[in-house]
Design an enzyme around this catalytic site. Structure first.
Site, PDB file in Angstrom:
ATOM      1  N   THR A 134       0.572  -1.204   0.137  1.00  0.00           N
ATOM      2  CA  THR A 134       0.016   0.010   0.099  1.00  0.00           C
ATOM      3  C   THR A 134       0.892   1.500   0.023  1.00  0.00           C
ATOM      4  O   THR A 134       1.909   1.453   0.574  1.00  0.00           O
ATOM      5  CB  THR A 134      -0.889  -0.089   1.288  1.00  0.00           C
ATOM      6  OG1 THR A 134      -1.215   1.447   1.457  1.00  0.00           O
ATOM      7  CG2 THR A 134      -0.335  -0.357   2.753  1.00  0.00           C
TER       8      THR A 134
ATOM      9  N   LYS B  44       1.563  -3.513   7.426  1.00  0.00           N
ATOM     10  CA  LYS B  44       1.748  -3.794   5.941  1.00  0.00           C
ATOM     11  C   LYS B  44       3.272  -3.629   5.663  1.00  0.00           C
ATOM     12  O   LYS B  44       3.744  -4.416   4.600  1.00  0.00           O
ATOM     13  CB  LYS B  44       1.053  -2.631   5.234  1.00  0.00           C
ATOM     14  CG  LYS B  44      -0.523  -3.126   5.323  1.00  0.00           C
ATOM     15  CD  LYS B  44      -0.686  -4.157   4.298  1.00  0.00           C
ATOM     16  CE  LYS B  44      -2.201  -4.337   3.992  1.00  0.00           C
ATOM     17  NZ  LYS B  44      -2.671  -5.335   2.955  1.00  0.00           N
TER      18      LYS B  44
ATOM     19  N   GLU C  97       0.200   3.714   1.707  1.00  0.00           N
ATOM     20  CA  GLU C  97       0.173   3.953   3.129  1.00  0.00           C
ATOM     21  C   GLU C  97       1.703   3.771   3.452  1.00  0.00           C
ATOM     22  O   GLU C  97       2.138   4.429   4.830  1.00  0.00           O
ATOM     23  CB  GLU C  97      -0.841   3.145   4.149  1.00  0.00           C
ATOM     24  CG  GLU C  97      -2.035   3.716   4.062  1.00  0.00           C
ATOM     25  CD  GLU C  97      -2.318   5.169   4.654  1.00  0.00           C
ATOM     26  OE1 GLU C  97      -1.880   5.249   5.866  1.00  0.00           O
ATOM     27  OE2 GLU C  97      -2.660   6.055   3.997  1.00  0.00           O
TER      28      GLU C  97
ATOM     29  N   TYR D  80      -1.881   0.237  11.064  1.00  0.00           N
ATOM     30  CA  TYR D  80      -2.043  -0.468   9.704  1.00  0.00           C
ATOM     31  C   TYR D  80      -0.778  -0.461   8.757  1.00  0.00           C
ATOM     32  O   TYR D  80      -0.155  -1.384   8.211  1.00  0.00           O
ATOM     33  CB  TYR D  80      -3.427   0.157   8.741  1.00  0.00           C
ATOM     34  CG  TYR D  80      -3.249  -0.238   7.443  1.00  0.00           C
ATOM     35  CD1 TYR D  80      -3.887  -1.230   7.148  1.00  0.00           C
ATOM     36  CD2 TYR D  80      -3.065   0.540   6.456  1.00  0.00           C
ATOM     37  CE1 TYR D  80      -4.022  -1.789   5.864  1.00  0.00           C
ATOM     38  CE2 TYR D  80      -3.044   0.190   5.067  1.00  0.00           C
ATOM     39  CZ  TYR D  80      -3.631  -0.854   4.845  1.00  0.00           C
ATOM     40  OH  TYR D  80      -3.925  -1.308   3.539  1.00  0.00           O
TER      41      TYR D  80
HETATM   42  P1  NAP Z   1     -11.548  -4.513   1.988  1.00  0.00           P
HETATM   43  O1  NAP Z   1     -12.560  -4.033   1.022  1.00  0.00           O
HETATM   44  O2  NAP Z   1     -11.851  -3.893   3.451  1.00  0.00           O
HETATM   45  O3  NAP Z   1     -11.606  -6.117   2.039  1.00  0.00           O
HETATM   46  C1  NAP Z   1     -10.716  -6.746   3.123  1.00  0.00           C
HETATM   47  C2  NAP Z   1     -10.917  -7.997   2.703  1.00  0.00           C
HETATM   48  O4  NAP Z   1     -10.069  -8.865   4.019  1.00  0.00           O
HETATM   49  C3  NAP Z   1     -12.544  -8.539   3.245  1.00  0.00           C
HETATM   50  O5  NAP Z   1     -12.585  -9.727   2.385  1.00  0.00           O
HETATM   51  C4  NAP Z   1     -12.318  -9.073   4.832  1.00  0.00           C
HETATM   52  O6  NAP Z   1     -13.195  -9.930   5.144  1.00  0.00           O
HETATM   53  C5  NAP Z   1     -10.918  -9.637   4.806  1.00  0.00           C
HETATM   54  N1  NAP Z   1     -10.454  -9.905   6.216  1.00  0.00           N
HETATM   55  C6  NAP Z   1     -10.392  -8.959   7.114  1.00  0.00           C
HETATM   56  N2  NAP Z   1      -9.798  -9.523   8.128  1.00  0.00           N
HETATM   57  C7  NAP Z   1      -9.393 -10.754   7.776  1.00  0.00           C
HETATM   58  C8  NAP Z   1      -8.686 -11.763   8.438  1.00  0.00           C
HETATM   59  N3  NAP Z   1      -8.295 -11.677   9.520  1.00  0.00           N
HETATM   60  N4  NAP Z   1      -8.821 -13.155   7.798  1.00  0.00           N
HETATM   61  C9  NAP Z   1      -9.457 -13.204   6.416  1.00  0.00           C
HETATM   62  N5  NAP Z   1      -9.734 -12.102   5.740  1.00  0.00           N
HETATM   63  C10 NAP Z   1      -9.719 -10.908   6.469  1.00  0.00           C
HETATM   64  O7  NAP Z   1     -10.363  -4.037   1.236  1.00  0.00           O
HETATM   65  P2  NAP Z   1      -9.990  -3.655  -0.104  1.00  0.00           P
HETATM   66  O8  NAP Z   1     -10.051  -2.351  -0.524  1.00  0.00           O
HETATM   67  O9  NAP Z   1     -10.543  -4.552  -1.019  1.00  0.00           O
HETATM   68  O10 NAP Z   1      -8.407  -3.898  -0.239  1.00  0.00           O
HETATM   69  C11 NAP Z   1      -7.729  -5.268  -0.525  1.00  0.00           C
HETATM   70  C12 NAP Z   1      -6.183  -5.038   0.362  1.00  0.00           C
HETATM   71  O11 NAP Z   1      -5.428  -4.279  -0.508  1.00  0.00           O
HETATM   72  C13 NAP Z   1      -6.257  -4.914   1.491  1.00  0.00           C
HETATM   73  O12 NAP Z   1      -5.228  -5.830   2.028  1.00  0.00           O
HETATM   74  C14 NAP Z   1      -5.913  -3.672   1.726  1.00  0.00           C
HETATM   75  O13 NAP Z   1      -5.308  -3.226   2.940  1.00  0.00           O
HETATM   76  C15 NAP Z   1      -5.050  -3.475   0.441  1.00  0.00           C
HETATM   77  N6  NAP Z   1      -5.136  -1.966  -0.222  1.00  0.00           N
HETATM   78  C16 NAP Z   1      -6.055  -1.250  -0.460  1.00  0.00           C
HETATM   79  C17 NAP Z   1      -6.090  -0.198  -1.109  1.00  0.00           C
HETATM   80  C18 NAP Z   1      -7.302   0.496  -1.264  1.00  0.00           C
HETATM   81  O14 NAP Z   1      -7.508   1.570  -1.487  1.00  0.00           O
HETATM   82  N7  NAP Z   1      -8.522  -0.226  -1.572  1.00  0.00           N
HETATM   83  C19 NAP Z   1      -5.096   0.349  -1.302  1.00  0.00           C
HETATM   84  C20 NAP Z   1      -3.708  -0.413  -1.057  1.00  0.00           C
HETATM   85  C21 NAP Z   1      -4.035  -1.668  -0.649  1.00  0.00           C
HETATM   86  P3  NAP Z   1     -14.873  -9.163   5.674  1.00  0.00           P
HETATM   87  O15 NAP Z   1     -15.602  -8.907   4.431  1.00  0.00           O
HETATM   88  O16 NAP Z   1     -15.334 -10.345   6.364  1.00  0.00           O
HETATM   89  O17 NAP Z   1     -14.512  -8.047   6.388  1.00  0.00           O
HETATM   90  N1  GDD Z   2     -12.300   7.508   6.219  1.00  0.00           N
HETATM   91  C1  GDD Z   2     -12.366   8.833   6.214  1.00  0.00           C
HETATM   92  N2  GDD Z   2     -13.604   9.261   6.955  1.00  0.00           N
HETATM   93  N3  GDD Z   2     -11.447   9.531   6.125  1.00  0.00           N
HETATM   94  C2  GDD Z   2     -11.342  11.043   6.122  1.00  0.00           C
HETATM   95  C3  GDD Z   2     -12.585  11.550   6.483  1.00  0.00           C
HETATM   96  C4  GDD Z   2     -13.847  10.554   7.005  1.00  0.00           C
HETATM   97  O1  GDD Z   2     -14.750  11.136   7.515  1.00  0.00           O
HETATM   98  N4  GDD Z   2     -12.341  12.853   6.340  1.00  0.00           N
HETATM   99  C5  GDD Z   2     -11.106  12.929   6.040  1.00  0.00           C
HETATM  100  N5  GDD Z   2     -10.560  11.889   5.708  1.00  0.00           N
HETATM  101  C6  GDD Z   2      -9.456  11.768   5.115  1.00  0.00           C
HETATM  102  C7  GDD Z   2      -8.366  10.827   5.799  1.00  0.00           C
HETATM  103  O2  GDD Z   2      -7.961  11.427   7.035  1.00  0.00           O
HETATM  104  C8  GDD Z   2      -7.384  10.375   5.163  1.00  0.00           C
HETATM  105  O3  GDD Z   2      -6.407  11.318   4.859  1.00  0.00           O
HETATM  106  C9  GDD Z   2      -8.107  10.333   3.352  1.00  0.00           C
HETATM  107  O4  GDD Z   2      -9.300  11.019   3.723  1.00  0.00           O
HETATM  108  C10 GDD Z   2      -8.533   9.037   3.115  1.00  0.00           C
HETATM  109  O5  GDD Z   2      -9.032   8.257   3.886  1.00  0.00           O
HETATM  110  P1  GDD Z   2      -9.549   6.890   3.694  1.00  0.00           P
HETATM  111  O6  GDD Z   2     -10.377   6.951   2.746  1.00  0.00           O
HETATM  112  O7  GDD Z   2     -10.079   6.155   5.044  1.00  0.00           O
HETATM  113  O8  GDD Z   2      -8.281   6.177   2.968  1.00  0.00           O
HETATM  114  P2  GDD Z   2      -6.850   5.723   3.489  1.00  0.00           P
HETATM  115  O9  GDD Z   2      -6.214   6.836   2.672  1.00  0.00           O
HETATM  116  O10 GDD Z   2      -6.670   6.171   4.868  1.00  0.00           O
HETATM  117  O11 GDD Z   2      -6.633   4.410   3.361  1.00  0.00           O
HETATM  118  C11 GDD Z   2      -6.966   3.677   2.156  1.00  0.00           C
HETATM  119  O12 GDD Z   2      -6.030   3.804   1.226  1.00  0.00           O
HETATM  120  C12 GDD Z   2      -4.892   3.119   1.507  1.00  0.00           C
HETATM  121  C13 GDD Z   2      -3.714   3.193   0.325  1.00  0.00           C
HETATM  122  O13 GDD Z   2      -3.094   4.378   0.607  1.00  0.00           O
HETATM  123  C14 GDD Z   2      -7.189   2.189   2.513  1.00  0.00           C
HETATM  124  O14 GDD Z   2      -8.030   1.498   1.547  1.00  0.00           O
HETATM  125  C15 GDD Z   2      -6.088   1.545   3.018  1.00  0.00           C
HETATM  126  O15 GDD Z   2      -6.319  -0.028   3.134  1.00  0.00           O
HETATM  127  C16 GDD Z   2      -5.196   1.515   1.827  1.00  0.00           C
HETATM  128  O16 GDD Z   2      -3.825   0.977   2.135  1.00  0.00           O
END
Ligand code: NAP
Ligand code: GDD
Length: 385
Positions: A133, A161, A135, A157
């Site tokens: 990520t 990671k 992050e 987190y």
């Molecule tokens: P998500 O929608 O939150 O999905 C996370 C998945 O992991 C869900 O299926 C959840 O199951 C499962 N999970 C949580 N805890 C677990 C455990 N202890 N054992 C097995 N499975 C578990 O996340 P996503 O946005 O699809 O992201 C997929 C991956 O990419 C994650 O690893 C995230 O950290 C990473 N990532 C995401 C982003 C982004 O912007 N979306 C960016 C960079 C990296 P439940 O449905 O039961 O909760």
């Molecule tokens: N969730 C949330 N809720 N975020 C907010 C809010 C709010 O009300 N207001 C402002 N933010 C700001 C957060 O402080 C952060 O800086 C930004 O919006 C994005 O927040 P999120 O959408 O929660 O995502 P993230 O960047 O913290 O994390 C996501 O992206 C990562 C990749 O950079 C997640 O998907 C992580 O799993 C992933 O690794």
């Protein structure tokens, strides 16, 4: 015979899109789902097949990344060609509340997969994708961030990671595993979890326009993210595992926007101009103007007059609640995915406005459904963090 893939986190946003994508390519997809007291397979129900059907291409296993024996047994049973480790406690703010669980799932969970593949003696057969990520960059050392930018994690987190990233590299170097990191920047979609900022905004927009909600309470409006569409990003995961050599890749759009601008663009899509004023906790966002025709095209005629009455009384629709601030914030993410473009041939189809259009359109439909339910005399509920 098609290939076999195992997806951890198949019930999540990316897992669902990836499963659909791989099934279309002829894969048999195995997925790990957690046991929960309510059904948690909404995102993949359209792919679900009755377990009594022979030669299914989607097979779900109960499991959890915190359970080593379970992880090993599932890998042993399905002997996948490819493992996509997407399972994680993925909410940055929540990781401050459950740091140990996050470390166990997101950090050690990755070790459990790598070590299982090694111990089962299938390292020559099985390729591993690790969901790393942006992050990791945290308090960023340079802008834009590339594969060579040093990491500086800012949350439990990101620290978990970070371990997962390096243990993936280590198993690749030490044991020759085909294990790769995709360093993905934020990616969103209509099925994004409701408490991530993009979806929180598009859901609230739909609810405000349809008269189901008054105000959107936000945290830090100034943080900047490089937002792409999940449909593009899961293709990069697949491409990474098709390479002869394992490696690490940044996946990003190359455009960074602040949260405030995400709100502005979302409302602009339906013909509403938002302007922000005030500072820090006192900052508010108000409706300044409405393009009637665009509103009618996107939302429909029914709600325009009610919205106009509402904003004559009070145009403020965005307020700040410091409760959403994080103890340590990641201020500025902007990715440079030149390496992925060159080596994987990966180019995203969606830009930010395309992403917003997809999300707002979908949430308007969803909330119209809520309105029908309400008009039918039934109760509907909002979700609050
Ligand atoms: P998500 O929608 O939150 O999905 C996370 C998945 O992991 C869900 O299926 C959840 O199951 C499962 N999970 C949580 N805890 C677990 C455990 N202890 N054992 C097995 N499975 C578990 O996340 P996503 O946005 O699809 O992201 C997929 C991956 O990419 C994650 O690893 C995230 O950290 C990473 N990532 C995401 C982003 C982004 O912007 N979306 C960016 C960079 C990296 P439940 O449905 O039961 O909760
Ligand atoms: N969730 C949330 N809720 N975020 C907010 C809010 C709010 O009300 N207001 C402002 N933010 C700001 C957060 O402080 C952060 O800086 C930004 O919006 C994005 O927040 P999120 O959408 O929660 O995502 P993230 O960047 O913290 O994390 C996501 O992206 C990562 C990749 O950079 C997640 O998907 C992580 O799993 C992933 O690794």
């Amino acid at each position: 015979m098609g290939k076999t893939a195992l997806i951890t986190g198949i019930t999540g946003q990316d897992g669902a899109y990836l499963a659909e994508f791989l099934i279309k390519k002829g894969y048999t997809v195995h997925g790990i789902k957690r046991r929960s007291s309510l059904l948690n397979t909404d995102r993949i129900d359209h792919l679900y097949q009755d377990p009594h059907v022979k030669e299914r291409n989607l097979v779900l296993h109960y499991g959890d990344l915190t359970d080593s024996m379970n992880v090993t047994r599932i890998i042993q049973e399905c002997r996948p060609d490819e493992i996509y480790n997407l399972g994680a406690m993925s909410h940055v703010k929540v990781s401050f509340d459950v740091p140990e669980y996050t470390a166990n799932t997101d950090g050690i969970g990755t070790l459990r997969i790598l070590e299982s593949v090694r111990l089962l003696g299938i390292a020559d057969h099985t390729r591993i994708y690790q969901a790393s990520t942006s992050e990791l960059y945290g308090l960023v050392r340079e802008i834009p961030q590339t594969e060579n930018t040093p990491f500086c994690p800012r949350s439990p987190y990101a620290c978990a990671k970070l371990y997962a990233y390096w243990i993936t590299v280590n198993y690749r170097e030490a044991y020759g595993l085909h294990a790769s990191n995709g360093i993905l920047f934020n990616h969103e979609s209509p099925v994004r979890g409701e408490t991530f900022v993009s979806r929180k905004i598009t859901r609230a927009l739909a609810r405000i326009l349809l008269g189901l909600q008054d105000v959107l309470f936000m945290g830090n409006l100034s943080s900047r993210r490089d937002w792409g569409h999940a449909k593009d990003y899961i293709k990069a995961m697949y491409l990474i595992l098709q390479q002869d050599k394992p490696d690490d890749y940044v996946i990003a759009t190359g455009v960074s926007t602040d949260v405030r601008d995400f709100i502005r663009r979302s409302f602009a899509f339906v013909g509403i101009e938002i302007s922000f004023s005030g500072e820090k906790e006192k900052e508010t966002g108000s409706i300044k103007a409405i393009n009637d025709q665009l509103f009618i095209d996107k939302v429909g005629n029914n709600h325009l007059e009610n919205l106009k009455i509402r904003i004559r009384n009070n145009p403020v629709i965005v307020k700040v609640d410091p409760g959403y601030y994080r103890p340590t914030e990641v201020d500025y993410l902007l990715g440079d995915s030149s390496k992925a473009k060159e080596k994987l041939g990966w180019i995203p189809d969606y830009d930010l406005d395309g992403l917003i259009s997809d999300m707002v359109t979908s949430d308007l439909l969803l909330m119209k459904r809520e309105n029908y339910i309400r008009d039918g005399g039934f109760s509907t509920f909002n979700y609050f963090e």
